[in-house]
Design an enzyme around this catalytic site. Structure first.
Site, PDB file in Angstrom:
ATOM      1  N   LYS A  29       0.853  -1.197   0.000  1.00 41.04           N
ATOM      2  CA  LYS A  29       0.000   0.000   0.000  1.00 41.04           C
ATOM      3  C   LYS A  29       0.882   1.237   0.000  1.00 41.04           C
ATOM      4  O   LYS A  29       1.772   1.371   0.855  1.00 41.04           O
ATOM      5  CB  LYS A  29      -0.896   0.018   1.241  1.00 41.04           C
ATOM      6  CG  LYS A  29      -1.751   1.266   1.343  1.00 41.04           C
ATOM      7  CD  LYS A  29      -2.773   1.138   2.462  1.00 41.04           C
ATOM      8  CE  LYS A  29      -2.318   1.659   3.805  1.00 41.04           C
ATOM      9  NZ  LYS A  29      -2.173   3.116   3.893  1.00 41.04           N
ATOM     10  N   ASP A  86      -3.443   4.290  -1.947  1.00 39.71           N
ATOM     11  CA  ASP A  86      -4.408   4.695  -0.916  1.00 39.71           C
ATOM     12  C   ASP A  86      -4.419   6.220  -0.789  1.00 39.71           C
ATOM     13  O   ASP A  86      -3.773   6.769   0.095  1.00 39.71           O
ATOM     14  CB  ASP A  86      -3.965   4.013   0.399  1.00 39.71           C
ATOM     15  CG  ASP A  86      -4.780   4.424   1.607  1.00 39.71           C
ATOM     16  OD1 ASP A  86      -5.949   4.802   1.451  1.00 39.71           O
ATOM     17  OD2 ASP A  86      -4.227   4.341   2.727  1.00 39.71           O
ATOM     18  N   LYS A  96      -7.410   8.037  -0.790  1.00 39.41           N
ATOM     19  CA  LYS A  96      -8.674   8.416  -0.123  1.00 39.41           C
ATOM     20  C   LYS A  96      -9.250   9.699  -0.718  1.00 39.41           C
ATOM     21  O   LYS A  96      -9.486  10.685  -0.001  1.00 39.41           O
ATOM     22  CB  LYS A  96      -8.463   8.607   1.387  1.00 39.41           C
ATOM     23  CG  LYS A  96      -7.940   7.383   2.118  1.00 39.41           C
ATOM     24  CD  LYS A  96      -7.903   7.611   3.622  1.00 39.41           C
ATOM     25  CE  LYS A  96      -7.444   6.421   4.419  1.00 39.41           C
ATOM     26  NZ  LYS A  96      -6.005   6.088   4.263  1.00 39.41           N
ATOM     27  N   PRO A 142     -17.694  15.119  -7.903  1.00 39.34           N
ATOM     28  CA  PRO A 142     -17.571  14.018  -8.865  1.00 39.34           C
ATOM     29  C   PRO A 142     -16.676  14.341 -10.062  1.00 39.34           C
ATOM     30  O   PRO A 142     -15.857  13.513 -10.484  1.00 39.34           O
ATOM     31  CB  PRO A 142     -19.024  13.771  -9.304  1.00 39.34           C
ATOM     32  CG  PRO A 142     -19.841  14.183  -8.115  1.00 39.34           C
ATOM     33  CD  PRO A 142     -19.110  15.347  -7.511  1.00 39.34           C
ATOM     34  N   ARG A 187      -2.628  -6.085  14.494  1.00 38.00           N
ATOM     35  CA  ARG A 187      -1.436  -6.244  15.325  1.00 38.00           C
ATOM     36  C   ARG A 187      -1.255  -7.717  15.661  1.00 38.00           C
ATOM     37  O   ARG A 187      -2.124  -8.320  16.304  1.00 38.00           O
ATOM     38  CB  ARG A 187      -1.567  -5.450  16.636  1.00 38.00           C
ATOM     39  CG  ARG A 187      -1.366  -3.956  16.455  1.00 38.00           C
ATOM     40  CD  ARG A 187       0.063  -3.643  16.035  1.00 38.00           C
ATOM     41  NE  ARG A 187       0.289  -2.244  15.711  1.00 38.00           N
ATOM     42  CZ  ARG A 187       0.190  -1.707  14.486  1.00 38.00           C
ATOM     43  NH1 ARG A 187      -0.160  -2.452  13.457  1.00 38.00           N
ATOM     44  NH2 ARG A 187       0.448  -0.437  14.278  1.00 38.00           N
ATOM     45  N   ARG A 231       3.650  -0.902  10.534  1.00 36.60           N
ATOM     46  CA  ARG A 231       4.844  -0.889  11.378  1.00 36.60           C
ATOM     47  C   ARG A 231       5.313  -2.231  11.921  1.00 36.60           C
ATOM     48  O   ARG A 231       6.541  -2.430  12.009  1.00 36.60           O
ATOM     49  CB  ARG A 231       4.645   0.139  12.506  1.00 36.60           C
ATOM     50  CG  ARG A 231       4.730   1.562  11.984  1.00 36.60           C
ATOM     51  CD  ARG A 231       4.097   2.570  12.902  1.00 36.60           C
ATOM     52  NE  ARG A 231       2.642   2.451  12.895  1.00 36.60           N
ATOM     53  CZ  ARG A 231       1.835   3.234  13.587  1.00 36.60           C
ATOM     54  NH1 ARG A 231       2.334   4.180  14.344  1.00 36.60           N
ATOM     55  NH2 ARG A 231       0.528   3.068  13.502  1.00 36.60           N
TER      56      ARG A 231
HETATM   57  O1  C5P Z   1      -0.439   0.929  12.355  1.00 37.62           O
HETATM   58  P1  C5P Z   1       0.143   0.424  11.062  1.00 37.62           P
HETATM   59  O2  C5P Z   1       1.551   0.889  10.833  1.00 37.62           O
HETATM   60  O3  C5P Z   1      -0.021  -1.084  10.856  1.00 37.62           O
HETATM   61  O4  C5P Z   1      -0.741   1.160   9.963  1.00 37.62           O
HETATM   62  C1  C5P Z   1      -0.968   0.676   8.689  1.00 37.62           C
HETATM   63  C2  C5P Z   1      -2.011   1.523   8.019  1.00 37.62           C
HETATM   64  O5  C5P Z   1      -3.181   1.528   8.833  1.00 37.62           O
HETATM   65  C3  C5P Z   1      -1.635   2.996   7.841  1.00 37.62           C
HETATM   66  O6  C5P Z   1      -1.069   3.202   6.563  1.00 37.62           O
HETATM   67  C4  C5P Z   1      -2.955   3.704   7.971  1.00 37.62           C
HETATM   68  O7  C5P Z   1      -3.599   3.813   6.710  1.00 37.62           O
HETATM   69  C5  C5P Z   1      -3.793   2.781   8.818  1.00 37.62           C
HETATM   70  N1  C5P Z   1      -3.904   3.252  10.220  1.00 37.62           N
HETATM   71  C6  C5P Z   1      -5.152   3.288  10.789  1.00 37.62           C
HETATM   72  N2  C5P Z   1      -5.329   3.727  12.080  1.00 37.62           N
HETATM   73  C7  C5P Z   1      -4.280   4.094  12.842  1.00 37.62           C
HETATM   74  C8  C5P Z   1      -2.980   4.028  12.296  1.00 37.62           C
HETATM   75  C9  C5P Z   1      -2.839   3.600  10.979  1.00 37.62           C
HETATM   76  O8  C5P Z   1      -6.115   2.940  10.127  1.00 37.62           O
HETATM   77  N3  C5P Z   1      -4.482   4.521  14.083  1.00 37.62           N
END
Ligand code: C5P
Length: 228
Positions: free
Chosen positions: A36, A63, A65, A70, A181, A211
């Site tokens: 992504k 991604d 968003k 439109p 996680r 992460r």
């Molecule tokens: O937390 P992590 O590093 O796994 O995040 C992966 C993706 O999840 C991010 O690119 C973001 O789009 C989304 N994210 C989320 N809510 C959070 C942190 C990250 O939806 N609190």
């Protein structure tokens, strides 16, 4: 890890330098996982960067968003569909016509389009302050139904809403879930996370993991340990 499981994982390549991102991607090459690319890296490195990842044989979910009128969204998709990314997203709050026009363009180019229901950073208690009534789950289901009517392939939603979405939207609808996680990892800022196995069991189609894999000393071994 079996390739069929790795193919359900979308690694969020959230780096501020394209070089660091390519290094992390390089270590995951050949596993079958997807990548992504988010707004920050896209703004820094553009569609050429997306195409470099596809040259490394990754499927890329871009991604961005999008959320605009439109016509603006349609004109932007006319450009985006020329990239090698295979999946994109828009905010469902942009409405039916915006989503439908973007979906037509994506499908004409053989690409997939997802709708972002509610950002996971919005708490249920904040709904009133942005003018929304009802519960978070009601809102997510309403927006997912609108996305389905507009012809979108699926939605992005938190693991908490997956079971309700799967029941409401059927087996074919894609549900892509961040907030993942593994048992062995830190929560970071993910307040209500699910493990990869829990999210799949609840009905997720694809898991977005950032992460725990990208910041690991050995990203490949972290990817392989996601199901431990
Ligand atoms: O937390 P992590 O590093 O796994 O995040 C992966 C993706 O999840 C991010 O690119 C973001 O789009 C989304 N994210 C989320 N809510 C959070 C942190 C990250 O939806 N609190």
């Amino acid at each position: 890890m079996e390739r069929s499981l790795a193919e359900k994982v979308i690694i969020a390549l959230d780096f501020d330098s394209p070089e660091a991102a390519l290094k992390a991607a390089g270590s995951l090459r050949g596993t079958g996982c997807q990548i992504k690319v988010g707004l920050e890296l896209y703004t820094r490195a553009g569609l050429d960067f997306v195409n470099r990842l596809t040259e490394m044989d990754f499927k890329v979910f871009l991604d961005l968003k999008l959320h605009d009128i439109p016509t603006t969204v349609e004109k932007t998709f006319r450009l985006l569909i020329n990239s090698e990314a295979h999946m994109f997203d828009v905010h469902c709050l942009g409405g039916l016509e915006m989503m439908a026009r973007a979906a037509d363009l994506c499908h004409g180019a053989g690409k997939k389009l997802l709708g972002v229901t509610m950002l996971t950073s919005i708490a249920g208690s904040e709904m009133g302050s942005i003018g929304l009534s009802g519960t978070m789950t009601d809102q997510v289901l309403r927006l997912a139904c609108l996305a389905r009517r507009a012809g979108l392939d699926g939605v992005v939603a938190s693991p908490r809403e997956v079971s309700a979405l799967r029941a409401e939207c059927g087996e074919e609808f894609l549900i892509v879930t961040p907030g993942i996680r593994p048992t062995w990892s830190e929560a970071n800022d993910q307040a209500r996370a699910a493990t990869p196995a829990e999210a799949l069991r609840a009905g997720s189609s694809f898991l977005v993991v950032g992460r725990p894999v990208t910041q690991a000393e050995d990203p490949l071994s972290a990817l392989e340990r996601l199901w431990d």
